[in-house]
Design an enzyme around this catalytic site. Structure first.
Site, mmCIF file in Angstrom:
data_model
loop_
_atom_site.group_PDB
_atom_site.id
_atom_site.type_symbol
_atom_site.label_atom_id
_atom_site.label_comp_id
_atom_site.label_asym_id
_atom_site.label_seq_id
_atom_site.Cartn_x
_atom_site.Cartn_y
_atom_site.Cartn_z
ATOM 1 C CG ASP A 21 -1.552 -1.328 1.382
ATOM 2 O OD1 ASP A 21 -2.455 -1.913 0.413
ATOM 3 O OD2 ASP A 21 -1.741 -1.936 2.633
ATOM 4 C CD GLU A 22 4.615 -0.310 -0.152
ATOM 5 O OE1 GLU A 22 3.765 -0.834 -1.175
ATOM 6 O OE2 GLU A 22 5.476 -1.449 0.435
ATOM 7 N N GLY A 23 1.655 3.222 -2.552
ATOM 8 C CA GLY A 23 1.298 4.060 -3.548
ATOM 9 C C GLY A 23 1.968 3.508 -4.829
ATOM 10 C CE LYS A 24 2.959 -2.159 -4.390
ATOM 11 N NZ LYS A 24 2.264 -1.951 -3.320
ATOM 12 C CD GLN A 61 0.524 -8.803 -2.328
ATOM 13 O OE1 GLN A 61 1.596 -9.408 -3.130
ATOM 14 N NE2 GLN A 61 -0.836 -8.961 -2.829
ATOM 15 C CG ASN A 68 -3.301 -10.546 -2.641
ATOM 16 O OD1 ASN A 68 -3.082 -10.428 -3.761
ATOM 17 N ND2 ASN A 68 -2.446 -11.282 -1.943
ATOM 18 C CB ALA A 69 -2.249 -6.260 -5.148
ATOM 19 N N GLY A 70 -4.762 -4.169 -4.123
ATOM 20 C CA GLY A 70 -5.459 -3.072 -4.590
ATOM 21 C C GLY A 70 -4.821 -1.934 -5.030
ATOM 22 C CG HIS A 71 -2.236 -1.107 -7.827
ATOM 23 N ND1 HIS A 71 -1.317 -0.937 -6.780
ATOM 24 C CD2 HIS A 71 -1.493 -1.764 -8.880
ATOM 25 C CE1 HIS A 71 -0.219 -1.779 -7.247
ATOM 26 N NE2 HIS A 71 -0.509 -2.224 -8.368
HETATM 27 P P1 GDP Z 1 -0.473 0.521 -3.787
HETATM 28 O O1 GDP Z 1 -1.154 -0.845 -3.600
HETATM 29 O O2 GDP Z 1 1.137 0.553 -3.420
HETATM 30 O O3 GDP Z 1 -0.848 1.012 -5.247
HETATM 31 O O4 GDP Z 1 -1.205 1.442 -2.942
HETATM 32 P P2 GDP Z 1 -2.694 1.894 -2.634
HETATM 33 O O5 GDP Z 1 -3.335 2.196 -4.038
HETATM 34 O O6 GDP Z 1 -3.472 0.778 -1.770
HETATM 35 O O7 GDP Z 1 -2.633 2.838 -1.737
HETATM 36 C C1 GDP Z 1 -2.276 4.129 -2.161
HETATM 37 C C2 GDP Z 1 -3.314 5.121 -1.795
HETATM 38 O O8 GDP Z 1 -2.653 6.453 -1.553
HETATM 39 C C3 GDP Z 1 -4.031 5.440 -3.027
HETATM 40 O O9 GDP Z 1 -5.214 5.783 -2.620
HETATM 41 C C4 GDP Z 1 -3.730 6.539 -3.768
HETATM 42 O O10 GDP Z 1 -4.540 7.588 -4.357
HETATM 43 C C5 GDP Z 1 -2.984 7.295 -2.547
HETATM 44 N N1 GDP Z 1 -1.917 8.134 -2.962
HETATM 45 C C6 GDP Z 1 -0.902 7.684 -3.397
HETATM 46 N N2 GDP Z 1 0.170 8.670 -3.502
HETATM 47 C C7 GDP Z 1 -0.414 9.851 -2.605
HETATM 48 C C8 GDP Z 1 0.217 11.021 -2.205
HETATM 49 O O11 GDP Z 1 1.382 11.132 -2.554
HETATM 50 N N3 GDP Z 1 -0.472 11.635 -1.374
HETATM 51 C C9 GDP Z 1 -1.854 11.429 -0.948
HETATM 52 N N4 GDP Z 1 -2.368 12.058 -0.059
HETATM 53 N N5 GDP Z 1 -2.279 10.053 -1.366
HETATM 54 C C10 GDP Z 1 -1.645 9.312 -2.223
#
Ligand code: GDP
Length: 433
Positions: free
Chosen positions: A24-27, A232, A49-52
């Protein structure tokens, strides 16, 4: 100086984007930013299981199975052999994208060697977790049982389903095995469902199957750029993470080559994604966890709820030992720091610079969950910036304190920062560092 040595990290021919914390790092956002210059985007492991979560204009799209690059018109998105694919979910997402006017026809390719997740894997997932002595906190999407079947050599691959007769046979064997296992776990064998339910969308497969490795090799040979997208994060890797509270695949950059059928020498850049703080969903230790009040505050500011399950994520300070470990295990060439804006209102920010365990300092990310449970983070406190970073598009637009915070992260992780994200929108990013 931030970013100086990261020059070129964002312009590799073949770039892996890998999570460097607990997922959930914001990938999704980082891939989204990099995707405009790539021709191919491939996922190398994980399943639904991964949600982007990706924001395009005012629209929020959550993708579990379709690579987030699919939102870029004209890009080809591949699912490698390392992925386990829930076909029902995949086709639902493709239909949803089409309904939103995003044309995906001819743009999605799926490896014939990818394993398929069936409803019976989900039934097994729930029954296994229910019966478990130590609950992992899985997403219940059947990913663990599908990978387990793969390793135990009783999995069903996309290739099997291309031949309807053979497909029906292998699915029936899988179902039979699942019924027996469910009974052993004290669950109702009927939960495994029926073959028709399992293979209901198999007839849509032929148009999707692709030779993922060959496509990537051709793109690279033609001088076109490729992104390999992980799911993940490093601390959830089945080998390198906080075992047993991990996912069931290798999430780290080494798995990218295996998972899309290319050699490791084809990869020339590895971008590690870290949040400006730490979160964790599911069970297992989180050394830098906030106190309850701060936990609540950051969860609300950062919207830290699972994209797949809606579960609240636990939040904590930036954990440099985890990120430094991830830098080594993944061979990072650059880091992307996301969600810096979430810390905008804090009077001070803390970074765990190291771990202490049983009187010993400088302890690295440990191999066991009980040691990780026992470590005591050593914190450094820095002044907060108390102003909005969301409008920053260049490094010099950031408040001095925010730059100092990033510099300290860079120093502790030992890897240059190549990107800073300051908001959910595609445009809210600093890449000129
Ligand atoms: P992923 O699985 O690593 O892609 O991460 P997620 O999508 O689960 O979580 C990332 C969340 O953070 C999403 O809702 C994005 O829109 C949000 N997000 C990503 N980058 C940023 C940022 O720089 N600032 C903020 N406030 N939200 C962000």
């Amino acid at each position: 100086m931030i970013g100086r040595k990261a020059e070129g990290a964002l312009s590799g021919a073949c770039t892996v984007v890998v999570g460097c914390q607990w997922g959930d790092e914001g990938k999704g956002k980082v891939v989204d930013v990099l995707a405009k210059d790539a021709e191919l985007i491939a996922r190398y492991q994980g399943g639904a299981n991964a949600g982007h979560t990706v924001h395009v204009g005012d629209r929020q799209v959550v993708l579990h199975q379709v690579p987030s690059g699919a939102l870029h018109p004209g890009k080809r998105c591949l699912l490698g052999n390392g992925v386990v694919v829930d076909l029902g979910q995949l086709f639902d997402e493709l239909d949803e994208l089409d309904a939103r006017g995003i044309d995906t026809s001819g743009r999605i390719g799926l490896s014939a060697r990818a394993h398929v997740v069936f409803p019976y894997h989900k039934a097994l997932d729930a029954a296994t977790e229910e019966a478990a002595h130590r609950k992992i906190g899985t997403t219940g999407k059947g990913i663990g049982p599908a990978y387990e079947a793969k390793t135990a050599r009783r999995g069903v691959r996309v290739a099997d389903l291309l031949d309807p007769r053979r497909g029906a046979e292998v699915v029936e064997r899988g179902l039979e095995w699942a019924r027996r296992r469910l009974a052993l776990l004290g669950a109702d064998p009927a939960l495994a469902g029926e073959a028709e339910q399992a293979i209901r969308v198999a007839d849509r497969l032929p148009g999707l199957v692709a030779d993922v490795g060959a496509e990537i090799a051709d793109a690279l040979a033609g001088g076109r750029r490729v992104l390999l997208e992980g799911a993940q994060g490093t601390a959830l890797d089945v080998d390198h993470g906080s075992y047993p509270f991990v996912t069931s695949s290798n999430t780290t950059a080494g798995a990218a080559a295996v998972g899309v059928a290319i050699g490791p020498t084809a990869i020339d850049s590895v971008i590690g994604v870290v949040k400006a703080y730490t979160t964790r969903v599911g069970n297992g230790p989180l050394p830098t966890a906030f106190d309850p009040e701060m936990d609540e505050r950051i969860r609300e500011l950062g919207g830290e709820y699972g994209a797949t399950t809606g579960r609240p994520r636990r939040c904590g300070w930036f954990d440099a030992p985890v990120a430094a470990y991830a830098a080594r295990v993944n061979g990072l060439t650059g880091i992307a720091v996301t969600k810096l804006d979430v810390l905008d209102t804090l009077a001070e920010v803390r970074i765990a610079t190291g771990y202490r365990l049983g009187g010993e300092t400088g302890v690295a990310f440990p191999a066991t969950d009980w040691e990780l449970e026992g470590v005591e983070p050593v914190y450094e406190t820095l002044p907060g910036w108390r102003s909005a970073t969301t409008g920053a598009r260049r490094l010099r637009d950031l408040p001095r304190q925010a730059r100092s915070y990033l510099e300290r992260i860079e120093e502790l992780v030992g890897t240059p920062i190549a990107m800073v994200s300051v908001g959910t929108r595609r445009s809210q990013v600093i890449t000129e560092l």
